[in-house]
Design a protein around this motif. Structure first.
Motif, PDB file in Angstrom:
ATOM      1  N   GLU A 177      -0.969   5.528 125.224  1.00  0.00           N
ATOM      2  CA  GLU A 177      -2.636   4.325 124.569  1.00  0.00           C
ATOM      3  C   GLU A 177      -3.510   4.216 124.516  1.00  0.00           C
ATOM      4  O   GLU A 177      -4.038   5.570 126.639  1.00  0.00           O
ATOM      5  CB  GLU A 177      -2.204   3.235 124.995  1.00  0.00           C
ATOM      6  N   TYR A 186      11.192   3.466 123.811  1.00  0.00           N
ATOM      7  CA  TYR A 186       9.679   4.302 124.477  1.00  0.00           C
ATOM      8  C   TYR A 186       9.039   3.129 124.750  1.00  0.00           C
ATOM      9  O   TYR A 186       8.524   2.784 123.817  1.00  0.00           O
ATOM     10  CB  TYR A 186      10.212   5.815 124.225  1.00  0.00           C
ATOM     11  N   TRP A 187       7.990   3.240 125.659  1.00  0.00           N
ATOM     12  CA  TRP A 187       6.329   2.739 126.001  1.00  0.00           C
ATOM     13  C   TRP A 187       5.340   3.452 126.742  1.00  0.00           C
ATOM     14  O   TRP A 187       6.256   3.946 128.045  1.00  0.00           O
ATOM     15  CB  TRP A 187       7.505   1.127 126.914  1.00  0.00           C
ATOM     16  N   TRP A 242       3.724  -2.258 118.390  1.00  0.00           N
ATOM     17  CA  TRP A 242       2.288  -2.302 119.132  1.00  0.00           C
ATOM     18  C   TRP A 242       2.903  -3.733 119.712  1.00  0.00           C
ATOM     19  O   TRP A 242       3.524  -4.534 118.805  1.00  0.00           O
ATOM     20  CB  TRP A 242       1.093  -2.586 118.787  1.00  0.00           C
ATOM     21  N   ILE A 276      11.301  -6.713 120.888  1.00  0.00           N
ATOM     22  CA  ILE A 276      11.484  -6.035 121.928  1.00  0.00           C
ATOM     23  C   ILE A 276      12.974  -4.814 122.638  1.00  0.00           C
ATOM     24  O   ILE A 276      12.569  -3.661 122.092  1.00  0.00           O
ATOM     25  CB  ILE A 276      11.070  -6.896 123.437  1.00  0.00           C
ATOM     26  N   ARG A 296       5.607 -11.013 127.150  1.00  0.00           N
ATOM     27  CA  ARG A 296       5.122  -9.576 126.174  1.00  0.00           C
ATOM     28  C   ARG A 296       5.989  -9.478 124.612  1.00  0.00           C
ATOM     29  O   ARG A 296       6.872 -10.029 123.604  1.00  0.00           O
ATOM     30  CB  ARG A 296       6.033  -8.231 126.124  1.00  0.00           C
ATOM     31  N   TYR A 316       0.481  -2.250 124.358  1.00  0.00           N
ATOM     32  CA  TYR A 316       1.239  -1.347 124.834  1.00  0.00           C
ATOM     33  C   TYR A 316       1.796  -0.707 123.192  1.00  0.00           C
ATOM     34  O   TYR A 316       2.435  -1.579 122.408  1.00  0.00           O
ATOM     35  CB  TYR A 316       2.540  -1.986 125.449  1.00  0.00           C
ATOM     36  N   CYS A 317       2.060   0.115 123.275  1.00  0.00           N
ATOM     37  CA  CYS A 317       2.781   0.828 122.474  1.00  0.00           C
ATOM     38  C   CYS A 317       4.038   1.524 122.483  1.00  0.00           C
ATOM     39  O   CYS A 317       4.675   1.682 123.331  1.00  0.00           O
ATOM     40  CB  CYS A 317       1.716   3.081 122.223  1.00  0.00           C
ATOM     41  N   ALA A 318       5.235   1.398 121.485  1.00  0.00           N
ATOM     42  CA  ALA A 318       6.445   1.740 121.262  1.00  0.00           C
ATOM     43  C   ALA A 318       7.223   2.521 120.474  1.00  0.00           C
ATOM     44  O   ALA A 318       6.586   2.223 119.453  1.00  0.00           O
ATOM     45  CB  ALA A 318       6.937   0.391 122.040  1.00  0.00           C
ATOM     46  N   GLY A 346       0.655   1.417 128.757  1.00  0.00           N
ATOM     47  CA  GLY A 346      -0.814   0.147 127.871  1.00  0.00           C
ATOM     48  C   GLY A 346      -1.999   0.266 128.235  1.00  0.00           C
ATOM     49  O   GLY A 346      -2.447   0.998 129.082  1.00  0.00           O
ATOM     50  N   CYS A 367      -2.176   5.839 120.010  1.00  0.00           N
ATOM     51  CA  CYS A 367      -1.503   5.877 120.584  1.00  0.00           C
ATOM     52  C   CYS A 367      -0.325   7.914 120.170  1.00  0.00           C
ATOM     53  O   CYS A 367       0.188   7.736 119.495  1.00  0.00           O
ATOM     54  CB  CYS A 367       0.197   4.829 120.337  1.00  0.00           C
ATOM     55  N   TYR A 411      13.553  -0.963 121.266  1.00  0.00           N
ATOM     56  CA  TYR A 411      11.800  -0.323 120.913  1.00  0.00           C
ATOM     57  C   TYR A 411      12.802   0.764 122.848  1.00  0.00           C
ATOM     58  O   TYR A 411      12.366   0.299 123.930  1.00  0.00           O
ATOM     59  CB  TYR A 411      10.374  -0.905 121.314  1.00  0.00           C
TER      60      TYR A 411
END
Length: 127
Positions: free
Chosen positions: A6, A116-117, A36, A111, A45, A95-97, A120, A22, A114
């Motif tokens: 990110e 892959y993370w 996101w 959450i 989160r 965070y992008c996921a 941040g 991202c 998802y």
């Protein structure tokens, strides 16, 4: 090794705008929904926005509807989050996921879906 990176976070005054990006490395996620999320200090989160693999479907948390826009450019393997009219309470790490399921429709806010993370990016909104 798959990584989501990110960028675009920073300090902005209330009412201001930021655009987060991202960019996955190690593989492409053009066939996967992207999302996101954000996490404020001392809080869990939470979901912010998601976009389908094709870009045809988007889903937003009620708190950001009309102010945030998620988009993607599969040719550039990049996902964006345009954030307008930011509020101090939206200070958080964003965070992008990437979804763990290919071609999922409709997109999900869950959450645990998802896989892959990113690490941040900090967004700080001053009052």
């Amino acid at each position: 090794q798959v990584q989501l990176v990110e960028s675009g976070g920073g300090l902005v005054q209330a009412g201001g705008s930021l655009r987060l990006s991202c960019a996955p490395s190690g593989r492409t996620f053009s066939n996967y929904a992207m999302g996101w999320f954000r996490q404020a200090p001392g809080k869990e989160r939470e979901f912010v926005a998601a976009i389908a693999w094709s870009g045809s479907s988007r889903y937003y948390a009620d708190s950001v509807k009309g102010r945030f826009t998620i988009s993607r450019d599969n040719a550039k393997n990049t996902v964006y989050l345009q954030m307008n009219s930011l509020k101090p309470e939206e200070t958080a790490v964003y965070y992008c996921a990437a979804d763990g399921t290919k071609w999922r429709l409709p997109v999900t806010a869950e959450i645990h879906e998802y896989a892959y993370w990113g690490q941040g990016t900090q967004v700080t909104v001053s009052s």
